[in-house]
Design a protein around this motif. Structure first.
Motif: not given
Length: 108
Positions: A15-19, A24-25, A56-60, A68-71
């Motif tokens: 997860a730390m590799k992606s902005k 989200a964190m 970590f979950k993709k919301k949309k 579009d939205n990360c949670k």
């Protein structure tokens, strides 16, 4: 036709590799601090701590199948707890919409 989409990260390092996931964190930590749901304390002797884990979950997804939205959620590792040692009672109230409709119908 194969549609390839990004998968949810399984580890903190992924997860730390992606902005998007870092943002989200940060949002989750800010929500925890704002709501005061976590208090860091010094543990008494002979008490073991319960760890936490990021989920970590993709919301949309947008129309191009891009995230579009990360949670990100910070959760306790409940499997490390022992009944009557780490906790004595767990209660999470949940109500189904059908139950609310029934109660309103009975009241009417």
């Amino acid at each position: 036709m194969i549609i390839l989409t990004e998968v949810d990260p399984l580890t903190f390092e992924e997860a730390m590799k992606s902005k998007k996931w870092r943002d989200a964190m940060i949002a989750e930590i800010e929500a925890i601090e704002r709501n005061k749901t976590l208090v860091l304390t010094i543990l008494p002797e002979r008490v073991k701590s319960i760890g936490v884990k990021w989920i970590f979950k993709k919301k949309k997804l947008n129309e191009n199948s891009k995230i579009d939205n990360c949670k990100a959620r910070l959760v306790a590792k409940r499997y490390a707890q022992e009944y009557r040692i780490d906790y004595t009672e767990v209660y999470a109230p949940m109500t189904r919409l059908d139950t609310i409709r029934l109660i309103i119908a009975l009241a009417a």
